[in-house]
Design an enzyme around this catalytic site. Structure first.
Site, short mmCIF file in Angstrom:
data_model
loop_
_atom_site.label_atom_id
_atom_site.label_comp_id
_atom_site.label_asym_id
_atom_site.label_seq_id
_atom_site.Cartn_x
_atom_site.Cartn_y
_atom_site.Cartn_z
N HIS A 93 0.85 -1.20 0.00
CA HIS A 93 0.00 0.00 0.00
C HIS A 93 0.88 1.25 0.00
O HIS A 93 0.69 2.17 -0.81
CB HIS A 93 -0.89 -0.03 1.24
CG HIS A 93 -1.77 1.18 1.41
ND1 HIS A 93 -3.14 1.14 1.22
CD2 HIS A 93 -1.48 2.47 1.75
CE1 HIS A 93 -3.65 2.34 1.44
NE2 HIS A 93 -2.66 3.17 1.76
N GLU A 94 1.85 1.29 0.91
CA GLU A 94 2.71 2.47 1.01
C GLU A 94 3.66 2.59 -0.18
O GLU A 94 3.89 3.70 -0.68
CB GLU A 94 3.51 2.41 2.32
CG GLU A 94 2.65 2.49 3.58
CD GLU A 94 1.86 3.79 3.67
OE1 GLU A 94 2.29 4.81 3.08
OE2 GLU A 94 0.80 3.79 4.34
N HIS A 101 1.92 4.18 -3.09
CA HIS A 101 1.89 5.64 -2.99
C HIS A 101 3.21 6.23 -3.50
O HIS A 101 3.22 7.20 -4.25
CB HIS A 101 1.71 6.06 -1.52
CG HIS A 101 0.33 5.88 -0.98
ND1 HIS A 101 -0.81 6.20 -1.69
CD2 HIS A 101 -0.10 5.44 0.24
CE1 HIS A 101 -1.88 5.94 -0.95
NE2 HIS A 101 -1.47 5.48 0.23
#
Length: 210
Positions: free
Chosen positions: A66-67, A70
């Site tokens: 998820h990170e 980004h």
């Protein structure tokens, strides 16, 4: 601009990954909390290792990707981006899990540089979409073990991976505070609704059904 990770960033990612794995293990396995309080119960060393491994491979991987998603999109838009762990919140996560409550805010990707509202929204969108894709990945083995009536480690891993990634996607699409959903909605309410409504509904399925 290529995708690079500093020594500090790799350390922050590793610490957050391990801390979340431990916190979710404590939350989801009450017997593990009993071990820490000196009440061994029926939990074995293999059981502890299995619970921790499942958490690291589901919660941990879901959070990491998820990170990183980004960061990948931010760098694609010419940003200088890096993950920074919030060590205080990671500590709170573990302490909270010990008493049966967990609010995980392990840190975030910070980025700087000039971008448009659309680009900012797409950077935010990358995280929840990654969790939805991971949910599909875990759905395949989950469906297989469900149809085959099998249990064991693979069944637990698939079920937890599906559940956690649906929850991560749904929770992060809420349009409040520092969550991704607020940034996406500020860019486009239509895109937010298109992704948020199914994500939140699927998150509820992950929480109450799986």
């Amino acid at each position: 601009m290529g995708l690079e990770f500093s020594e500090r960033e790799l350390r922050d990612l590793a610490v957050a990954w391990l801390a979340l794995g431990v916190a979710f293990s404590l939350l989801l396995e009450p017997q593990l909390r009993n071990v820490l309080f000196g009440r061994l119960g029926g939990l074995t060393a293999d059981g502890i290792a299995s619970t921790l491994l499942i958490s690291l491979l589901t919660v941990g991987v879901g959070f990491l990707l998820h990170e990183i998603a980004h960061k990948v999109v931010a760098v694609r838009f010419g940003q200088v981006a890096a993950f920074r762990a919030d060590y205080r919140m990671l500590g709170f996560a573990i302490v909270g899990a010990l008493v049966g409550f967990l609010f995980a805010a392990p840190g975030a990707v910070v980025h700087r540089g000039r971008i448009t509202a659309k680009q900012h929204g797409l950077i935010a969108l990358a995280g929840p979409v990654t969790n939805l894709l991971l949910a599909v990945v875990f759905l395949v083995p989950y469906g297989f073990v469900l149809l085959a009536g099998q249990g064991g480690f693979l069944a637990a891993l698939a079920a937890r991976g599906l559940q956690i990634n649906l929850l991560l996607a749904g929770f992060n699409m809420l349009p409040f505070g520092p969550l991704d959903g607020r940034k996406i909605r500020e860019w486009s309410t239509a895109i937010w609704a298109l992704v948020a409504i199914p994500s939140i509904l699927l998150g509820a399925v992950g929480l109450f059904v799986l």
